[in-house]
Design a protein around this motif. Structure first.
Motif, PDB file in Angstrom:
ATOM      1  N   UNK A  79      36.447  -0.845 -74.696  1.00 34.50           N
ATOM      2  CA  UNK A  79      36.287  -2.195 -74.253  1.00 34.50           C
ATOM      3  C   UNK A  79      35.032  -2.246 -73.664  1.00 34.50           C
ATOM      4  N   UNK A  80      34.417  -3.639 -73.601  1.00 32.33           N
ATOM      5  CA  UNK A  80      33.205  -3.836 -72.966  1.00 32.33           C
ATOM      6  C   UNK A  80      33.362  -4.174 -71.414  1.00 32.33           C
ATOM      7  N   UNK A  81      32.335  -3.890 -70.790  1.00 36.39           N
ATOM      8  CA  UNK A  81      32.358  -4.048 -69.302  1.00 36.39           C
ATOM      9  C   UNK A  81      32.991  -5.701 -69.035  1.00 36.39           C
ATOM     10  N   UNK A  82      33.662  -5.683 -68.179  1.00 34.39           N
ATOM     11  CA  UNK A  82      34.033  -7.349 -67.713  1.00 34.39           C
ATOM     12  C   UNK A  82      32.830  -7.878 -67.256  1.00 34.39           C
ATOM     13  N   UNK A  83      32.019  -7.294 -66.592  1.00 35.52           N
ATOM     14  CA  UNK A  83      30.908  -8.134 -65.942  1.00 35.52           C
ATOM     15  C   UNK A  83      29.678  -7.251 -65.783  1.00 35.52           C
ATOM     16  N   UNK A  84      28.505  -7.970 -66.424  1.00 30.68           N
ATOM     17  CA  UNK A  84      27.384  -7.198 -66.087  1.00 30.68           C
ATOM     18  C   UNK A  84      26.293  -8.223 -65.168  1.00 30.68           C
ATOM     19  N   UNK A  85      26.844  -9.569 -65.237  1.00 28.20           N
ATOM     20  CA  UNK A  85      26.235 -10.519 -64.526  1.00 28.20           C
ATOM     21  C   UNK A  85      27.091 -11.615 -64.134  1.00 28.20           C
ATOM     22  N   UNK A  86      27.008 -12.278 -63.037  1.00 28.40           N
ATOM     23  CA  UNK A  86      26.232 -12.000 -61.807  1.00 28.40           C
ATOM     24  C   UNK A  86      26.706 -10.697 -61.160  1.00 28.40           C
ATOM     25  N   UNK A  87      25.731  -9.828 -60.198  1.00 26.54           N
ATOM     26  CA  UNK A  87      26.035  -8.723 -59.517  1.00 26.54           C
ATOM     27  C   UNK A  87      26.764  -8.950 -58.420  1.00 26.54           C
ATOM     28  N   UNK A  88      26.553 -10.319 -57.943  1.00 21.84           N
ATOM     29  CA  UNK A  88      27.194 -10.691 -56.389  1.00 21.84           C
ATOM     30  C   UNK A  88      26.174 -10.979 -55.490  1.00 21.84           C
ATOM     31  N   UNK A  89      24.789 -10.822 -55.858  1.00 22.51           N
ATOM     32  CA  UNK A  89      23.700 -11.099 -54.888  1.00 22.51           C
ATOM     33  C   UNK A  89      23.594 -12.651 -54.518  1.00 22.51           C
ATOM     34  N   UNK A  90      23.564 -12.681 -53.187  1.00 24.13           N
ATOM     35  CA  UNK A  90      23.531 -14.368 -52.696  1.00 24.13           C
ATOM     36  C   UNK A  90      22.118 -14.344 -52.583  1.00 24.13           C
ATOM     37  N   UNK A  91      21.327 -15.343 -53.015  1.00 22.04           N
ATOM     38  CA  UNK A  91      20.090 -15.815 -52.659  1.00 22.04           C
ATOM     39  C   UNK A  91      19.826 -17.438 -53.072  1.00 22.04           C
ATOM     40  N   UNK A  92      19.076 -17.756 -52.483  1.00 21.29           N
ATOM     41  CA  UNK A  92      18.761 -19.485 -52.520  1.00 21.29           C
ATOM     42  C   UNK A  92      18.359 -19.510 -54.032  1.00 21.29           C
ATOM     43  N   UNK A  93      17.583 -18.444 -54.658  1.00 23.11           N
ATOM     44  CA  UNK A  93      16.925 -18.781 -55.869  1.00 23.11           C
ATOM     45  C   UNK A  93      18.066 -18.167 -57.009  1.00 23.11           C
ATOM     46  N   UNK A  94      19.100 -17.749 -56.785  1.00 18.66           N
ATOM     47  CA  UNK A  94      19.944 -17.051 -57.654  1.00 18.66           C
ATOM     48  C   UNK A  94      20.384 -17.971 -58.910  1.00 18.66           C
ATOM     49  N   UNK A  95      20.436 -17.274 -59.999  1.00 17.29           N
ATOM     50  CA  UNK A  95      20.726 -17.852 -61.350  1.00 17.29           C
ATOM     51  C   UNK A  95      22.116 -18.248 -61.286  1.00 17.29           C
ATOM     52  N   UNK A  96      22.467 -19.414 -61.593  1.00 16.80           N
ATOM     53  CA  UNK A  96      23.871 -19.904 -61.638  1.00 16.80           C
ATOM     54  C   UNK A  96      24.433 -20.589 -63.004  1.00 16.80           C
ATOM     55  N   UNK A  97      23.617 -20.432 -64.107  1.00 13.61           N
ATOM     56  CA  UNK A  97      23.778 -20.918 -65.290  1.00 13.61           C
ATOM     57  C   UNK A  97      24.743 -19.934 -66.232  1.00 13.61           C
ATOM     58  N   UNK A  98      25.911 -20.018 -66.061  1.00 16.22           N
ATOM     59  CA  UNK A  98      26.993 -19.243 -66.819  1.00 16.22           C
ATOM     60  C   UNK A  98      28.063 -18.726 -66.065  1.00 16.22           C
ATOM     61  N   UNK A  99      29.017 -17.959 -67.076  1.00 11.26           N
ATOM     62  CA  UNK A  99      30.325 -17.713 -66.373  1.00 11.26           C
ATOM     63  C   UNK A  99      30.046 -16.265 -66.075  1.00 11.26           C
ATOM     64  N   UNK A 100      30.485 -15.249 -65.167  1.00 13.87           N
ATOM     65  CA  UNK A 100      30.367 -14.065 -65.007  1.00 13.87           C
ATOM     66  C   UNK A 100      30.948 -13.378 -66.413  1.00 13.87           C
ATOM     67  N   UNK A 101      30.251 -12.594 -67.052  1.00 10.03           N
ATOM     68  CA  UNK A 101      30.653 -11.883 -68.240  1.00 10.03           C
ATOM     69  C   UNK A 101      29.646 -10.613 -68.489  1.00 10.03           C
ATOM     70  N   UNK A 102      29.854 -10.124 -69.345  1.00  3.96           N
ATOM     71  CA  UNK A 102      29.085  -9.050 -70.102  1.00  3.96           C
ATOM     72  C   UNK A 102      27.972  -9.408 -70.844  1.00  3.96           C
ATOM     73  N   UNK A 103      26.656  -9.138 -70.443  1.00  2.00           N
ATOM     74  CA  UNK A 103      25.517  -9.739 -71.232  1.00  2.00           C
ATOM     75  C   UNK A 103      24.677  -8.671 -71.725  1.00  2.00           C
TER      76      UNK A 103
END
Lengths: 288, 250
Positions: free
Chosen positions: B180-204
């Protein structure tokens, strides 16, 4: 040498003589990459009697790729798209195609993404077929036929002027259910019995691929077809071969245009398709 | 020959970089990769490819970067064989792909390729075209025994670019090793003001294999925060690390 003296290409010869003809439909590369073009065109080896070179706006032009294939000894079917192109553009391409030795042409309106018609005096497909018939005498000319049109009579009305203008064959959309296609083809043959029908066949090996094709073609595949595809790759290959066998066995179908969902299919897929063609070849037919 | 291969989007210097920089360095060192494809690398001093290479000085990494396409930030760090060529292809949308031809012991040849595709989640058709361009570019390349393509493809296993790669005969190393592919490779879970939020967690993020190379094992790495702060990770992506066996082709 005059056009009429040029040697007839194999796909044309087969269609005209009643031998089952096979074309492979390929997408040319994004730019001129002779190795990629050749690799795609050679997927089926000698099992393909012609290479249909599709036309897409972000790709090497079909005519340019067709001429490149001819230079390497492969016989192409040039996809002449009219959308977004003026009469002058089309006329110029027809002259270039004739000069380049292209002898097989499929006339197509083209995708909406192919260009904007606003303010352009594009020829109709009937006119385009007539221009090809006049400018490339003796060439095999095809037109498209959408067997999935909601109004079958309208689809026929759309096809007939192109046949009268000189198209010898009609190429269908991908076939997923033979009985439906044959109903529509029967109507074509009632009006134009000499029309050769080239049915498009695709191995669809996953539901994901099937869904994409449904979207692209604008059809809903029958549930039993989707169930077969969902059962796994082997079942999907069996479905493809059954489909192919049905087409080859039907006296209403003159040939197939094989298209793969994958743009750069691996050699193994080519070998698998060739094996399918080997098994169904000659069904209900006499070879020359 | 066995090789450890990694792909890792290191998120440039955004998202609390001063805090995560030591985590990033430690994570990269933990991969102990023979060859790595990196994305979102910043090349202005102090260069991030140099920083990562310095984490394992015994490895003697050579860096190959694509500095004219800052949006992708592609770099390859190679610690094996002899690199005979480094080439790049413009993929449009300020993205690029790079490849190095590596001659391994016993004259086994390897194309190692690295990319970072277009990012807006809704523009899969652009990624599809970029993946096709990569496939065509590799089809025109001089033959090698094996090809490995790493990258942040910005597409899930159901996406168009994934279908292009698989359709061209590339095998995902993680899938080959684990089924199987990994369930998630993004987002890691980092919390930051500038963090990327475009997309649903998945394998990228993927490592693609073709030719005489097979995956022996594969894992998601750099996927845990330090014990004292669950809101910070080495990057906003996890890495994918695989051990492969590369051999002479037939």
């Amino acid at each position: 040498m005059g056009d009429s003296q040029r040697k007839e290409m194999e796909f044309a010869r087969r269609l005209r003589s009643g031998e089952f003809a096979v074309a492979l439909e390929i997408t040319p590369p994004q730019r001129s990459l002779p190795g990629v073009l050749s690799q795609r065109a050679r997927l089926l080896g000698d099992h393909a009697h012609a290479i249909n070179v599709i036309s897409r706006p972000d790709r090497q032009p079909s005519l340019e790729a067709s001429c490149a294939l001819l230079e390497s000894g492969i016989e192409p079917v040039w996809h002449l798209v009219t959308r977004g192109r003026s009469r002058g553009d089309v006329a110029t391409d027809i002259v270039a195609a004739g000069a380049g030795g292209v002898r097989q042409v499929l006339c197509i309106r083209g995708d909406h993404g192919g260009g904007d018609d606003a303010g352009i005096d594009s020829p109709t497909l009937r006119e385009t077929v007539a221009m090809v018939a006049e400018g490339m005498r003796g060439a095999l000319i095809g037109a498209t036929f959408n067997q999935y049109a909601a109004d079958g009579a309208a689809a026929l009305r759309n096809l007939m002027p192109k046949l009268r203008a000189g198209a010898e064959y009609a190429q269908t959309q991908p076939v997923f259910e033979l009985s439906h296609l044959l109903e529509r083809v029967e109507a074509v043959h009632e009006k134009a019995p000499e029309t050769k029908i080239v049915a498009m066949a695709m191995p669809l090996l996953s539901l994901q691929a099937a869904e994409r094709i449904e979207k692209r073609v604008g059809v809903t595949m029958p549930a039993h077809v989707l169930e077969r595809i969902a059962a796994g790759e082997e079942a999907a290959w069996e479905l493809f071969e059954e489909n192919l066998a049905g087409l080859a066995a039907s006296s209403a179908i003159a040939g197939v245009a094989i298209m793969t969902f994958e743009m750069s299919p691996p050699a193994e897929m080519g070998a698998r398709i060739r094996a399918c063609l080997d098994r169904v070849a000659g069904l209900g037919r006499s070879s020359a | 020959m066995r090789l450890t291969v990694a792909t890792y989007n290191i998120r440039n210097i955004s998202d609390r970089y001063p805090e995560r920089k030591p985590l990033l360095g430690a994570a990269f060192a933990s991969f102990d990769a023979d060859i790595a494809g990196l994305q979102e690398v910043v090349f202005s001093p102090p260069r991030q490819d140099d920083f990562l290479a310095q984490q394992l000085p015994r490895r003697g990494y050579r860096a190959f970067s694509v500095e004219s396409r800052p949006k992708g930030g592609n770099a390859i760090l190679c610690a094996v064989g002899e690199v005979q060529a480094h080439e790049t292809l413009d993929l449009g949308e300020r993205r690029a792909v790079q490849r190095v031809l590596v001659v391994l012991p016993a004259q086994t040849t390897l194309w190692f390729v690295n990319t970072h595709l277009h990012d807006p989640a809704a523009e899969g058709h652009v990624r599809e075209r970029q993946a096709e361009a990569i496939v065509e570019w590799m089809a025109e390349a001089p033959a090698a025994d094996a090809t490995i393509i790493t990258g942040d493809f910005n597409c899930t296993p159901l996406g168009e670019a994934y279908a292009v790669m698989a359709g061209a005969g590339f095998r995902s190393a993680y899938l080959e090793a684990n089924g199987v592919e990994p369930v998630v490779t993004w987002p890691s879970g980092i919390q930051a003001v500038t963090m990327d939020t475009d997309g649903v967690p998945s394998c990228f993020d993927y490592i693609w294999l073709r030719g005489s190379v097979r995956a022996i094992s594969a894992r998601v790495a750099a996927d845990t925060p330090p014990p004292d702060d669950p809101t910070i990770y080495p990057s906003d992506h996890f890495a994918v690390v695989t051990e492969v066996d590369v051999s002479r082709g037939p």
